[in-house]
Design a protein around this motif. Structure first.
Motif, mmCIF file in Angstrom:
data_model
loop_
_atom_site.group_PDB
_atom_site.id
_atom_site.type_symbol
_atom_site.label_atom_id
_atom_site.label_comp_id
_atom_site.label_asym_id
_atom_site.label_seq_id
_atom_site.Cartn_x
_atom_site.Cartn_y
_atom_site.Cartn_z
ATOM 1 N N LYS A 162 0.593 -1.671 -0.038
ATOM 2 C CA LYS A 162 -0.326 0.101 0.038
ATOM 3 C C LYS A 162 0.926 1.178 0.371
ATOM 4 C CE LYS A 162 -3.873 -1.743 1.494
ATOM 5 N NZ LYS A 162 -4.042 -2.717 2.491
ATOM 6 N N PRO A 163 0.428 2.260 -0.355
ATOM 7 C CA PRO A 163 0.705 3.611 -0.184
ATOM 8 C C PRO A 163 1.854 3.869 0.746
ATOM 9 C CG PRO A 163 -0.557 3.900 -1.902
ATOM 10 C CD PRO A 163 -0.438 2.810 -1.318
ATOM 11 N N LEU A 164 2.437 5.045 0.990
ATOM 12 C CA LEU A 164 2.966 4.805 2.999
ATOM 13 C C LEU A 164 1.993 5.855 2.718
ATOM 14 C CD1 LEU A 164 6.922 5.456 2.502
ATOM 15 C CD2 LEU A 164 4.977 3.443 3.319
ATOM 16 N N PRO A 165 1.659 6.087 4.299
ATOM 17 C CA PRO A 165 0.207 7.236 4.707
ATOM 18 C C PRO A 165 1.455 8.734 4.546
ATOM 19 C CG PRO A 165 0.791 5.263 7.169
ATOM 20 C CD PRO A 165 1.767 5.118 5.382
ATOM 21 N N ALA A 166 0.931 9.824 4.918
ATOM 22 C CA ALA A 166 1.387 10.974 4.389
ATOM 23 C C ALA A 166 2.643 11.231 5.840
ATOM 24 C CB ALA A 166 0.432 12.309 4.701
ATOM 25 N N PRO A 167 3.318 12.032 5.590
ATOM 26 C CA PRO A 167 4.700 12.973 6.288
ATOM 27 C C PRO A 167 3.244 12.748 8.085
ATOM 28 C CG PRO A 167 4.959 13.257 4.546
ATOM 29 C CD PRO A 167 3.600 12.679 4.173
ATOM 30 N N SER A 168 2.420 13.584 7.908
ATOM 31 C CA SER A 168 1.615 13.977 8.845
ATOM 32 C C SER A 168 1.143 13.088 9.989
ATOM 33 C CB SER A 168 0.438 14.851 8.490
ATOM 34 O OG SER A 168 -0.079 14.737 7.572
ATOM 35 N N ALA A 169 0.623 12.203 9.272
ATOM 36 C CA ALA A 169 -0.373 10.998 10.409
ATOM 37 C C ALA A 169 0.736 10.038 10.949
ATOM 38 C CB ALA A 169 -0.346 9.354 8.671
ATOM 39 N N TYR A 170 2.206 10.069 10.480
ATOM 40 C CA TYR A 170 3.418 9.653 11.538
ATOM 41 C C TYR A 170 3.471 10.488 12.540
ATOM 42 C CZ TYR A 170 5.055 6.488 8.221
ATOM 43 O OH TYR A 170 4.477 5.611 6.915
ATOM 44 N N PHE A 171 3.314 12.059 12.095
ATOM 45 C CA PHE A 171 3.655 12.820 13.025
ATOM 46 C C PHE A 171 2.348 12.207 14.034
ATOM 47 C CE2 PHE A 171 6.265 15.721 10.809
ATOM 48 C CZ PHE A 171 7.252 15.649 11.510
ATOM 49 N N GLU A 172 1.446 12.514 13.517
ATOM 50 C CA GLU A 172 -0.455 12.363 14.656
ATOM 51 C C GLU A 172 0.207 10.745 15.698
ATOM 52 O OE1 GLU A 172 -3.133 13.206 12.021
ATOM 53 O OE2 GLU A 172 -2.608 14.906 11.707
ATOM 54 N N ALA A 173 0.378 9.838 15.007
ATOM 55 C CA ALA A 173 0.446 8.543 15.896
ATOM 56 C C ALA A 173 1.980 8.808 16.397
ATOM 57 C CB ALA A 173 0.754 7.472 14.214
ATOM 58 N N LEU A 174 2.696 9.409 16.332
ATOM 59 C CA LEU A 174 4.283 8.962 17.721
ATOM 60 C C LEU A 174 3.631 10.585 18.273
ATOM 61 C CD1 LEU A 174 6.879 7.845 14.645
ATOM 62 C CD2 LEU A 174 4.887 6.546 16.199
ATOM 63 N N ALA A 175 4.015 11.658 17.443
ATOM 64 C CA ALA A 175 3.968 13.063 18.951
ATOM 65 C C ALA A 175 3.730 13.151 19.521
ATOM 66 C CB ALA A 175 3.452 14.164 17.959
ATOM 67 N N PRO A 176 2.346 11.852 20.459
ATOM 68 C CA PRO A 176 1.617 12.538 21.573
ATOM 69 C C PRO A 176 2.451 11.259 22.703
ATOM 70 C CG PRO A 176 0.196 11.461 20.026
ATOM 71 C CD PRO A 176 0.997 11.777 19.170
ATOM 72 N N LYS A 177 3.337 10.277 22.119
ATOM 73 C CA LYS A 177 4.324 9.894 22.543
ATOM 74 C C LYS A 177 5.925 9.891 23.182
ATOM 75 C CE LYS A 177 1.650 6.066 21.698
ATOM 76 N NZ LYS A 177 0.959 4.232 21.561
ATOM 77 N N SER A 178 6.219 11.263 22.196
ATOM 78 C CA SER A 178 7.191 11.348 21.656
ATOM 79 C C SER A 178 7.745 13.355 22.394
ATOM 80 C CB SER A 178 7.821 11.446 20.237
ATOM 81 O OG SER A 178 7.120 10.137 19.926
ATOM 82 N N VAL A 179 9.101 13.025 22.726
ATOM 83 C CA VAL A 179 9.265 14.263 22.766
ATOM 84 C C VAL A 179 9.603 15.189 21.506
ATOM 85 C CG1 VAL A 179 10.513 14.115 25.113
ATOM 86 C CG2 VAL A 179 12.254 13.652 23.282
ATOM 87 N N ARG A 180 10.262 14.083 20.406
ATOM 88 C CA ARG A 180 10.607 14.805 19.345
ATOM 89 C C ARG A 180 10.412 13.489 18.406
ATOM 90 N NH1 ARG A 180 16.622 14.857 17.359
ATOM 91 N NH2 ARG A 180 16.639 14.993 15.654
ATOM 92 N N VAL A 181 9.794 14.703 16.874
ATOM 93 C CA VAL A 181 8.934 13.440 16.173
ATOM 94 C C VAL A 181 10.672 14.506 15.288
ATOM 95 C CG1 VAL A 181 7.633 12.541 14.806
ATOM 96 C CG2 VAL A 181 7.254 12.901 17.248
ATOM 97 N N ASP A 182 10.616 12.951 14.130
ATOM 98 C CA ASP A 182 11.420 14.313 12.745
ATOM 99 C C ASP A 182 10.961 13.104 11.488
ATOM 100 O OD1 ASP A 182 13.229 15.640 11.419
ATOM 101 O OD2 ASP A 182 14.780 14.612 12.134
ATOM 102 N N VAL A 183 10.519 13.657 10.491
ATOM 103 C CA VAL A 183 10.133 13.032 9.552
ATOM 104 C C VAL A 183 10.912 13.825 8.470
ATOM 105 C CG1 VAL A 183 8.168 12.492 7.919
ATOM 106 C CG2 VAL A 183 7.807 12.695 10.188
ATOM 107 N N TRP A 184 11.374 12.379 7.556
ATOM 108 C CA TRP A 184 12.067 13.038 5.789
ATOM 109 C C TRP A 184 12.024 12.368 5.099
ATOM 110 C CZ3 TRP A 184 15.193 11.166 10.343
ATOM 111 C CH2 TRP A 184 15.839 10.768 10.277
ATOM 112 N N HIS A 185 12.273 13.164 3.787
ATOM 113 C CA HIS A 185 12.079 11.912 2.814
ATOM 114 C C HIS A 185 13.657 12.577 2.065
ATOM 115 C CE1 HIS A 185 7.863 12.091 2.237
ATOM 116 N NE2 HIS A 185 8.350 10.712 1.239
ATOM 117 N N THR A 186 14.063 11.241 1.704
ATOM 118 C CA THR A 186 15.459 11.807 0.929
ATOM 119 C C THR A 186 15.518 10.349 -0.157
ATOM 120 O OG1 THR A 186 17.095 11.742 2.373
ATOM 121 C CG2 THR A 186 17.955 11.224 0.939
#
Ligand SMILES: C[S@@+](CC[C@H](N)C(=O)[O-])C[C@H]1O[C@@H](n2cnc3c(N)ncnc32)[C@H](O)[C@@H]1O
Length: 256
Positions: A162-186
């Motif tokens: 399946k296509p990957l979810p949008a970067p914002s979906a990773y922030f929304e899933a992980l940010a409540p449990k994290s002090v820092r979330v970093d998402v990037w493309h190369t």
């Protein structure tokens, strides 16, 4: 659908580059209980053991061939067989590192969110996944599958990642449990000798389910059709080589 460590390692340097780039961003000087999830033949595990030591890293994979190669390569490192959809560490981890595996795990966003609960405070989840389903390599797989005597084999559509979810979906899933979330493309650009080399590359990963689906009877014809499409989609540069564009998504979260 078995993996082949031999096929996968044909492009070891290129495949390990994102593993290095991911590790370079992990802000941990020392690790006491770290895991290489989807360790494959041990190429990514070796980066972790070189940095943190052989006794503190465990490699996890679901494929026997990959685990055997990994154990041959790193005889003093622990490896275990498990499906990452269900796996949990036996006690809280300080590093959960996963290079090029979670794209294969169903509902991986939920799994990653659950894995955050398995980290100690300050622990790191570091993940890289290919984000290449709209690249010519993967479009051509779908087009070949839909257009040939084998097409009914592929009618359930269940073969495709399946296509990957949008970067914002990773922030929304992980940010409540994290002090820092970093998402990037190369986006990597790999110079390849010819169309056949690009086909060899994807035979180690994305093309495997298609070749398995086409079956022995159609394998050669499927490959010939696919190779023709790849040659048309990747025009040669002045020196004759083709440039394989390869976007990848990186996610890193530091546990609260
Ligand atoms: C593309 S390889 C990545 C290997 C290595 N981590 C690297 O950086 O090159 C993906 C690996 O994930 C493993 N894998 C795929 N699905 C899995 C799952 N659900 N649970 C555990 N391992 C899985 C495969 O067996 C394969 O070894």
């Amino acid at each position: 659908m078995a993996w082949s460590a031999h096929q996968y390692l044909k492009f070891e340097d290129e495949r390990t580059r994102p593993a290095r780039d991911l590790l370079a961003q992990v802000p941990l000087e020392r690790v006491l209980n770290g895991y290489d999830l989807g360790c494959g033949p041990g190429n990514s595990t070796e980066l972790l053991t070189d940095r943190y030591g052989v006794n503190v890293i465990t490699g996890i994979d679901s494929d026997d061939d990959m685990l055997e190669k990994a154990a041959d390569r790193l005889p003093n490192t622990r490896f275990g067989k498990a499906d990452l959809g269900k796996w949990r560490p036996s006690h809280p981890a300080d590093l959960l590192y996963a290079n090029a595996v979670f794209q294969w795990v169903q509902d991986h966003l939920a799994v990653l969110s659950q894995l955050m609960d398995q980290l100690e405070s300050g622990g790191v989840l570091a993940v890289q996944m290919p984000d290449n389903l709209e690249e010519p390599t993967h479009r051509a797989m779908r087009e070949t599958a839909a257009d040939g005597p084998w097409k009914n084999t592929f009618s359930d559509g269940g073969l495709h990642r399946k296509p990957l979810p949008a970067p914002s979906a990773y922030f929304e899933a992980l940010a409540p449990k994290s002090v820092r979330v970093d998402v990037w493309h190369t986006i990597y650009n790999h110079p390849m000798k010819d169309a056949e080399s690009i086909v060899e590359w994807v035979k180690g990963t994305g093309l495997r389910p298609y070749l398995a689906g086409a079956g022995e009877e159609h394998r050669e014809a499927f490959l010939a059709d696919y190779t023709r499409r790849i040659a048309a989609a990747y025009p040669p540069m002045a020196d004759g080589r083709l440039l394989l564009r390869f976007p990848r998504l990186f996610v890193m979260a530091v546990k609260k």
